[in-house]
Structures are given as C-alpha cells and as structure tokens.
Scaffold this active site. Structure first.
Site, PDB file in Angstrom:
ATOM      1  N   TYR A  95      12.563 -17.206  54.342  1.00 18.46           N
ATOM      2  CA  TYR A  95      14.150 -17.968  54.578  1.00 18.46           C
ATOM      3  C   TYR A  95      13.727 -20.007  54.961  1.00 18.46           C
ATOM      4  O   TYR A  95      12.629 -19.649  54.541  1.00 18.46           O
ATOM      5  CB  TYR A  95      15.185 -17.446  55.089  1.00 18.46           C
ATOM      6  N   ARG A 148      23.501 -26.912  45.330  1.00 16.03           N
ATOM      7  CA  ARG A 148      23.125 -27.295  46.241  1.00 16.03           C
ATOM      8  C   ARG A 148      22.524 -26.463  47.673  1.00 16.03           C
ATOM      9  O   ARG A 148      22.712 -25.891  48.491  1.00 16.03           O
ATOM     10  CB  ARG A 148      24.835 -27.698  47.719  1.00 16.03           C
ATOM     11  N   LYS A 166      18.674 -14.570  51.717  1.00 16.37           N
ATOM     12  CA  LYS A 166      19.180 -14.395  51.982  1.00 16.37           C
ATOM     13  C   LYS A 166      19.731 -12.301  51.879  1.00 16.37           C
ATOM     14  O   LYS A 166      20.146 -11.682  53.614  1.00 16.37           O
ATOM     15  CB  LYS A 166      20.689 -14.922  51.817  1.00 16.37           C
ATOM     16  N   GLU A 237      27.034 -18.936  48.046  1.00 17.14           N
ATOM     17  CA  GLU A 237      25.967 -19.686  48.808  1.00 17.14           C
ATOM     18  C   GLU A 237      25.844 -21.207  48.273  1.00 17.14           C
ATOM     19  O   GLU A 237      25.671 -20.813  46.791  1.00 17.14           O
ATOM     20  CB  GLU A 237      25.305 -18.622  48.661  1.00 17.14           C
ATOM     21  N   ASP A 238      25.601 -21.953  48.563  1.00 18.17           N
ATOM     22  CA  ASP A 238      24.971 -23.314  47.790  1.00 18.17           C
ATOM     23  C   ASP A 238      25.641 -23.504  47.236  1.00 18.17           C
ATOM     24  O   ASP A 238      25.252 -24.131  46.138  1.00 18.17           O
ATOM     25  CB  ASP A 238      23.615 -23.275  48.359  1.00 18.17           C
ATOM     26  N   ASP A 260      29.225 -18.621  52.698  1.00 20.51           N
ATOM     27  CA  ASP A 260      28.953 -18.592  54.292  1.00 20.51           C
ATOM     28  C   ASP A 260      28.519 -19.821  54.813  1.00 20.51           C
ATOM     29  O   ASP A 260      28.381 -20.376  55.885  1.00 20.51           O
ATOM     30  CB  ASP A 260      27.503 -18.368  53.252  1.00 20.51           C
ATOM     31  N   ASP A 261      28.928 -21.135  53.962  1.00 24.28           N
ATOM     32  CA  ASP A 261      28.477 -22.194  54.164  1.00 24.28           C
ATOM     33  C   ASP A 261      29.135 -22.673  54.834  1.00 24.28           C
ATOM     34  O   ASP A 261      29.213 -23.489  56.074  1.00 24.28           O
ATOM     35  CB  ASP A 261      27.744 -23.143  53.326  1.00 24.28           C
ATOM     36  N   ASN A 400      19.285 -28.013  57.269  1.00 24.24           N
ATOM     37  CA  ASN A 400      18.379 -27.619  56.182  1.00 24.24           C
ATOM     38  C   ASN A 400      17.480 -27.708  55.217  1.00 24.24           C
ATOM     39  O   ASN A 400      18.600 -28.341  53.970  1.00 24.24           O
ATOM     40  CB  ASN A 400      18.577 -25.941  55.712  1.00 24.24           C
TER      41      ASN A 400
HETATM   42  N1  LIG Z   1      22.748 -24.294  59.736  1.00 19.69           N
HETATM   43  C1  LIG Z   1      22.991 -23.668  59.078  1.00 19.69           C
HETATM   44  O1  LIG Z   1      23.126 -22.576  58.893  1.00 19.69           O
HETATM   45  C2  LIG Z   1      23.542 -24.485  57.789  1.00 19.69           C
HETATM   46  C3  LIG Z   1      23.264 -25.582  57.945  1.00 19.69           C
HETATM   47  N2  LIG Z   1      23.382 -25.747  56.009  1.00 19.69           N
HETATM   48  C4  LIG Z   1      23.507 -27.767  56.515  1.00 19.69           C
HETATM   49  O2  LIG Z   1      24.318 -28.485  55.898  1.00 19.69           O
HETATM   50  C5  LIG Z   1      23.716 -29.561  55.054  1.00 19.69           C
HETATM   51  C6  LIG Z   1      25.056 -29.881  54.005  1.00 19.69           C
HETATM   52  O3  LIG Z   1      25.752 -28.176  53.692  1.00 19.69           O
HETATM   53  P1  LIG Z   1      26.870 -28.953  53.216  1.00 19.69           P
HETATM   54  O4  LIG Z   1      28.020 -29.029  53.882  1.00 19.69           O
HETATM   55  O5  LIG Z   1      27.113 -27.565  52.506  1.00 19.69           O
HETATM   56  O6  LIG Z   1      26.801 -29.900  52.150  1.00 19.69           O
HETATM   57  P2  LIG Z   1      28.000 -31.020  51.259  1.00 19.69           P
HETATM   58  O7  LIG Z   1      27.202 -31.557  50.655  1.00 19.69           O
HETATM   59  O8  LIG Z   1      29.394 -30.379  50.882  1.00 19.69           O
HETATM   60  O9  LIG Z   1      28.416 -31.383  52.654  1.00 19.69           O
HETATM   61  C7  LIG Z   1      27.191 -33.116  52.566  1.00 19.69           C
HETATM   62  C8  LIG Z   1      28.218 -33.979  53.484  1.00 19.69           C
HETATM   63  O10 LIG Z   1      27.281 -34.890  54.193  1.00 19.69           O
HETATM   64  C9  LIG Z   1      28.462 -35.991  54.264  1.00 19.69           C
HETATM   65  N3  LIG Z   1      26.400 -36.979  53.982  1.00 19.69           N
HETATM   66  C10 LIG Z   1      25.606 -36.887  52.757  1.00 19.69           C
HETATM   67  N4  LIG Z   1      25.316 -38.480  52.791  1.00 19.69           N
HETATM   68  C11 LIG Z   1      25.445 -38.901  53.759  1.00 19.69           C
HETATM   69  C12 LIG Z   1      25.043 -39.881  54.899  1.00 19.69           C
HETATM   70  N5  LIG Z   1      24.130 -40.847  54.655  1.00 19.69           N
HETATM   71  N6  LIG Z   1      25.746 -40.601  56.312  1.00 19.69           N
HETATM   72  C13 LIG Z   1      26.659 -39.199  56.553  1.00 19.69           C
HETATM   73  N7  LIG Z   1      27.054 -38.298  55.928  1.00 19.69           N
HETATM   74  C14 LIG Z   1      26.862 -37.385  54.775  1.00 19.69           C
HETATM   75  C15 LIG Z   1      28.649 -35.750  52.155  1.00 19.69           C
HETATM   76  O11 LIG Z   1      29.721 -36.844  52.195  1.00 19.69           O
HETATM   77  P3  LIG Z   1      29.655 -37.321  50.702  1.00 19.69           P
HETATM   78  O12 LIG Z   1      30.610 -35.821  49.764  1.00 19.69           O
HETATM   79  O13 LIG Z   1      30.977 -38.245  51.013  1.00 19.69           O
HETATM   80  O14 LIG Z   1      28.344 -37.267  49.571  1.00 19.69           O
HETATM   81  C16 LIG Z   1      28.960 -34.879  52.538  1.00 19.69           C
HETATM   82  O15 LIG Z   1      30.321 -34.746  53.449  1.00 19.69           O
HETATM   83  C17 LIG Z   1      22.707 -28.842  54.551  1.00 19.69           C
HETATM   84  O16 LIG Z   1      22.093 -29.742  54.404  1.00 19.69           O
HETATM   85  C18 LIG Z   1      22.739 -27.741  55.071  1.00 19.69           C
HETATM   86  O17 LIG Z   1      21.089 -26.657  54.698  1.00 19.69           O
HETATM   87  C19 LIG Z   1      25.013 -25.518  56.060  1.00 19.69           C
HETATM   88  C20 LIG Z   1      24.994 -24.325  56.068  1.00 19.69           C
HETATM   89  C21 LIG Z   1      24.509 -23.187  56.803  1.00 19.69           C
HETATM   90  C1  LIG Z   2      21.599 -21.776  56.288  1.00 17.41           C
HETATM   91  C2  LIG Z   2      22.552 -21.899  54.939  1.00 17.41           C
HETATM   92  O1  LIG Z   2      23.108 -21.877  54.515  1.00 17.41           O
HETATM   93  C3  LIG Z   2      22.156 -23.595  54.286  1.00 17.41           C
HETATM   94  O2  LIG Z   2      21.471 -24.198  54.408  1.00 17.41           O
HETATM   95  O3  LIG Z   2      22.573 -23.389  53.282  1.00 17.41           O
HETATM   96 MG   LIG Z   3      24.165 -21.620  52.631  1.00 15.94          MG
END
Ligand SMILES: NC(=O)C1=CN([C@@H]2O[C@H](COP(=O)(O)OP(=O)(O)OC[C@H]3O[C@@H](n4cnc5c(N)ncnc54)[C@H](OP(=O)(O)O)[C@@H]3O)[C@@H](O)[C@H]2O)C=CC1
Ligand SMILES: CC(=O)C(=O)O
Ligand SMILES: [Mg+2]
Length: 541
Positions: A95, A148, A166, A237-238, A260-261, A400
């Site tokens: 993972y 993503r 997963k 997912e993603d 999941d996200d 991540n």
């Molecule tokens: N720890 C965990 O269990 C999990 C972690 N994650 C992690 O979270 C991250 C985001 O996932 P997710 O929400 O699905 O992705 P999204 O693409 O939906 O969201 C990313 C967000 O970050 C913003 N962003 C991008 N660049 C910048 C910057 N320079 N400054 C400020 N904001 C910025 C984007 O803005 P804009 O859209 O305007 O570009 C968007 O709002 C990933 O790295 C993922 O691995 C996700 C799920 C689970």
């Molecule tokens: C952990 C997870 O789901 C992610 O980073 O997208």
């Molecule tokens: Mg994910």
C-alpha cells in the site's frame, strides 16, 4: 472443473489451492504432486519465516512489492499469512507509499494480470467483460479510473495497483475473504503525455473521455455490476473530484456504494481528531480546522467533522463555518466565482486570502489538514504559527505518498517545539529530537475501508450512510488506550489493525442493523457474526 478433477500440476498453479512445499505426503500422493516438489515438507509458519527472510534482504521497497505480488499470484494463503504476520511492516509495501511507485511503473513491472480492465472501447460489452471474472459471487469491488492516484496524478490504467492493494488490505486487515473481492479499472484514456509516449504503457492510448460519454460508461458498469453481483458494494477510489463527487451523488441512494477518498478519509480524520481531543481536553465544538486542499478528501473530511459537531447540538451551518478550505487560488470565500457546489457550504464570509500562512493567522485554526497532494506546503512559518496559536496544534499532512506529504514528521515536531499532534497519510519512521523520541501517527483510510468492507459483507447491506462513517470514527477513537495517548498515539497501533478493524466492523454492522439496511437477520451477537465471516490464512486439510 472441480478441485478434485485438477491435476497436481494445475493445483500447484492455482493460487487459491496451492500450498507449495506445505503439501503433505498424503496430499502429494492423492493429488498427483509426487515428483513436482522437492521432498521436504514445510509448515506454513516456516514458509512465512522463509518469505520474511527473503524480503528483508531485498534492497528496495519496489522489489519487496514485486516479491509479494508474485506470491499473491502463486500462493494466496501464504501471501495473506505473511501480511497478517506483520501488518506494520508489509502495509507500506503493498500500500502507500510503495504502491504509488508500482502504479507509476505499472507497464514496466507488469507480470500476471489481476482484476478486470474495462476500456471504454468496449462500451456496450461491459457485462460480457465482467462475466469473464471467474468468481460468480462478488461482494466487494474497488474501482478506479486512474485519474488521481494518491497525490501522483493521472496514471491511467496503471492505477490498477490501487484497487489491488486496497483489496489485499481488506483481507489482510479485516478478514474479507479474497474470493469475494474484485479490483476494476475503468479505462477512459489518460491525459498523462509521458504515459501516452511510453511504448510500455498498457492502457488505452487516447486522451480521457469526459462528459456524457464518460458517465454513460460508468452507468453501464454500475448496471452490469447490479445484474451480475446484486449483493456487492462498489468502492470508488482515486477519481478526480470532477467525477468523484457527481458519481457518489448519482449512486449513493440507489445502490450499496461509497467513495473512500471522500467518506473513508473523513472517518479516519475524525477518529484522529476525537482521540486528539482526549489529549488536549477540549471539545469538538471548540475546534476550527483549516484544510489545505478543497477536493474530494478536504470537503469529505470537512463535512463529517461538521456532522460530528452538529451531533452535539451545534447548528450545522455554524459547524461548516468552522471548517475552512484553502485551494490553489486561496481561501474559499463567498465572493469567489470559481467555487464548485460541493465546496460552497464551507466558503467563509470574509475577504479573500491568497497565502496559506496568512489564512492560518486570520482564522486561528486549532488544526490544519493537508489534502492538496502538493509536498512541503506546511512550511516552517505555518507550523510555527500553529504552535504560537495553540498549546497542542493538530497537524495532519494527509497527502500520499510520502513524497507528497505537506511536511515531514520531523519538521512538524521540530518546528512546533515537540508540541504538534501529528498524523500523516503515509508512515514516517520514529523521530528523535533533543533526546525525546516521537512515534508519528499514520492517519490513513486503511483504518476505515477494510472494516467497512467487512461490515457491509457480513450484513449484506443495501446502502452506505454517513452515520456508518461517524460510527467507524468513534469506534477507532475509542480503541486508543490511555497508554497510547500518553505515548502521543492517536490511532490504535498498526500492529493491531486486524483486531481494531474487527471491532470497527462490529460497530458499523450494528449501525447497519439499526438503520434497517441489512439483508440478513439481526443476530443476537453481532461480533460472532463478524468473526464467522472472517477469512483466516491457513491451509485447508
Ligand atoms: N490519508 C488518507 O487516508 C488520504 C489521503 N488522500 C490524499 O489527499 C490528497 C488529495 O486527494 P483528493 O482530495 O482526492 O484530491 P483532489 O484533487 O480532489 O483535491 C486536491 C485539492 O488540493 C488543491 N490544491 C492543489 N494544489 C494546491 C496548492 N498548491 N495549494 C493549495 N491547494 C492546492 C486542489 O485545488 P484545485 O482543484 O483548485 O487545483 C484541490 O482542491 C492526495 O494526495 C491523496 O493521496 C486522499 C484520500 C485519503
Ligand atoms: C489513501 C488514499 O485513499 C489516497 O491517498 O487516495
Ligand atoms: Mg484513495
């Protein structure tokens, strides 16, 4: 062909039936295996020890990933016995972070196929392709379109590593039987030019299909799944948020499904916050959070925290105002014209702020949560400001894999003078600062989705609701002992993830029965129901 009709050679090459050198003398004789194996017989325990010994000597994590992936294809029981024997060591291999590298190099390291690939060029034939999967009773599907993948962006068909990883954890961490699990990639192309230019890229060589054509293909997938596997749950997912949010809205009240996200991540973040409040001795309604990132994860977490605040009597709109979002264009404020509907509930009624550290100074959050996918945005100034504002600042760089974390554990502890309550999406090793040892927490939805999968599987649930994620968050937080808190641990230790997940599954299953969403009768002992469903990696006699 029934298992009795298999030749010994077939049996050795069937991952579910293979025991390798653990086949007994009697089995070797009965199944036609004599001569196909060296004469010595090893126990499962010795086989596990042999794999540990092999893996620990490998020089990098991708090689370890490949050895485990080959093992999964060769001997499923041994694969899960290895993962179960030491989840803290093997989770970072199958993972995050290693799975991210495996997805990036998917075409270059490809060996045996696993799961179902649905290219949009096969539109109209999705059911036919899904029917090629050998198992006819699928209960849990993890599907991605690869746009993503973690914080690594568009990896196209290479995203398949995520559903595979997963689902391996659904079995290893919560005992979901592997024969009911199906990894799927919906391949609508990729906009990653490097992949399109790579002769070894394995997905459709075209740019991404969008709009109505995309959604019609997703519809076809969902319809086919309902027809072939009516008791299944689909975990999205993603996906990029432009698709993740509308897909969840489209199906959440129609079928058994969750993202999941959006929802799993929300559960684990809320769990970490609930445990943190036991350290700070504060109430959830006293908190203010500022999210760096306003996408699937950010809005999902913000909404669940708001719901948890509202459960204590706070007005939901007031609760949402306490969860501010910051994206690439700055703080989300009501005057901004570029805000999507799913972000609007969290828009602040104040002047725009372009710099994150200025937003921290203005909003005075008790916690910051990084879900941007962009590394190092929790700068020294940001962490120091949080430490000035709070005796115990909550600092969760959740992106991540490790290379995308908004800050490292060492940075958070050092810059906050050791006062940060820290959790990152991918694991960091322990840190020593000034003679004091810190063990960083891992705040990852792995604490949620395997347990959710088990609860949905055991109850044959019809729908997935936000109440189930609130319940899961509470069930995780209540398993953090006073000793854990004294050691600054806000999640149950990863070593205990199996026991933790079964407890969470039991609590979520109870919620499913309470909500009238189960398709099996409510038993007197829900824990016994869960335990009766658990897959155990032992060889059958
Ligand atoms: N720890 C965990 O269990 C999990 C972690 N994650 C992690 O979270 C991250 C985001 O996932 P997710 O929400 O699905 O992705 P999204 O693409 O939906 O969201 C990313 C967000 O970050 C913003 N962003 C991008 N660049 C910048 C910057 N320079 N400054 C400020 N904001 C910025 C984007 O803005 P804009 O859209 O305007 O570009 C968007 O709002 C990933 O790295 C993922 O691995 C996700 C799920 C689970
Ligand atoms: C952990 C997870 O789901 C992610 O980073 O997208
Ligand atoms: Mg994910």
């Amino acid at each position: 062909m029934t298992s009795k009709q298999l030749t010994g050679y077939d049996r050795l090459h069937n991952a579910r039936l293979n025991k390798g050198t653990a086949f007994t003398e009697a089995e070797r004789s009965a199944f036609g295996l004599e001569g196909l194996l060296p004469p010595a017989m090893l126990s499962l325990e010795l086989q596990v020890a042999r794999r540990h010994d092999e893996i620990v000597r490998l020089e990098n994590d991708l090689l370890k990933y490949l050895v485990l992936s080959d093992l999964q294809a060769r001997n499923e029981t041994l694969f899960y016995a290895v993962l179960r024997s030491d989840p803290a060591t093997y989770m970072p291999i199958v993972y995050t972070p290693t799975v991210g590298e495996a997805c990036q190099k998917f075409g270059h390291i490809f060996r045996q196929p696993r799961g179902i690939y649905l290219p949009i060029s096969a539109r109209g034939r999705v059911k036919e392709l899904l029917s090629n999967w050998p198992e006819k009773d699928v209960r849990f599907i993890v599907v991605t379109d690869g746009e993503r993948i973690l914080g690594l962006g568009d990896l196209g068909a290479g995203g398949m590593g995520i559903p595979i990883g997963k689902l391996a954890l659904c079995t290893a961490c919560a005992g979901v039987p592997p024969q009911y699990c199906l990894p799927v990639v919906i391949d609508v192309g990729t906009n990653n030019q490097a992949l399109l230019d790579d002769p070894l890229y394995l997905g459709l060589r075209q740019s991404r299909v969008r709009g109505g054509e995309y959604m019609a293909f997703v519809d076809e997938f969902v319809t086919a799944v309902q027809q072939l596997y009516p008791k299944s749950c689909i975990q999205w997912e993603d996906f990029a948020n432009i698709n993740a949010v509308p897909i969840l809205e489209r199906y959440r009240n129609e079928i058994c499904t969750f993202n999941d996200d959006i929802q799993g991540t929300a559960g684990v973040a809320l769990a970490g916050i609930l445990a943190s409040l036991r350290i700070t001795k504060q109430k959830i309604t006293d908190q203010r959070f500022l999210f760096l990132g306003a996408g699937s994860a950010g809005t999902g977490i913000a909404e669940l925290i708001s719901k948890a605040m509202a459960e204590t009597g706070m007005d939901i709109h007031e609760a949402r105002r306490r969860n501010a979002l910051f994206d690439v264009n700055g703080l989300l404020v009501t005057s901004r014209k570029d805000i999507a509907d799913f972000q609007r509930p969290f828009a602040q009624d104040r002047q725009p702020i372009a710099k994150f550290v200025e937003a921290v100074k203005a909003l005075k959050p008790t916690g910051i949560i990084g879900v941007s996918g962009i590394p190092k945005l929790f700068t020294r100034e940001v962490v120091e400001t949080m430490a000035e504002l709070n005796q115990r600042p909550i600092i969760f760089p959740y992106s991540n894999p490790t290379s995308r974390s908004e800050c490292s554990a060492e940075e958070a502890y050092r810059w906050s003078g050791g006062r940060a309550i820290f959790a990152s999406g991918s694991p960091f090793p322990p840190v020593e600062i000034g003679g004091r040892k810190f063990v960083p927490n891992q705040g990852n939805n792995v604490y949620i989705f395997p347990a959710m999968a088990m609860a949905l599987f055991a109850t044959e649930a019809e729908r997935v609701t936000d109440e189930m994620f609130l319940t899961a968050a509470q069930a995780i937080a209540e398993q953090v002992s006073e000793d854990n808190l004294a050691a600054e641990l806000i999640y149950p230790p990863r070593e205990r993830i199996f026991a933790t997940s079964l407890h969470v599954a039991e609590r979520v299953a109870a919620c499913i029965f309470d909500q009238g969403l189960a398709r099996v009768p409510r038993p007197a002992d829900i824990g016994a129901l869960i335990r009766s469903c658990v897959y155990r990696p032992v060889y059958p006699e």
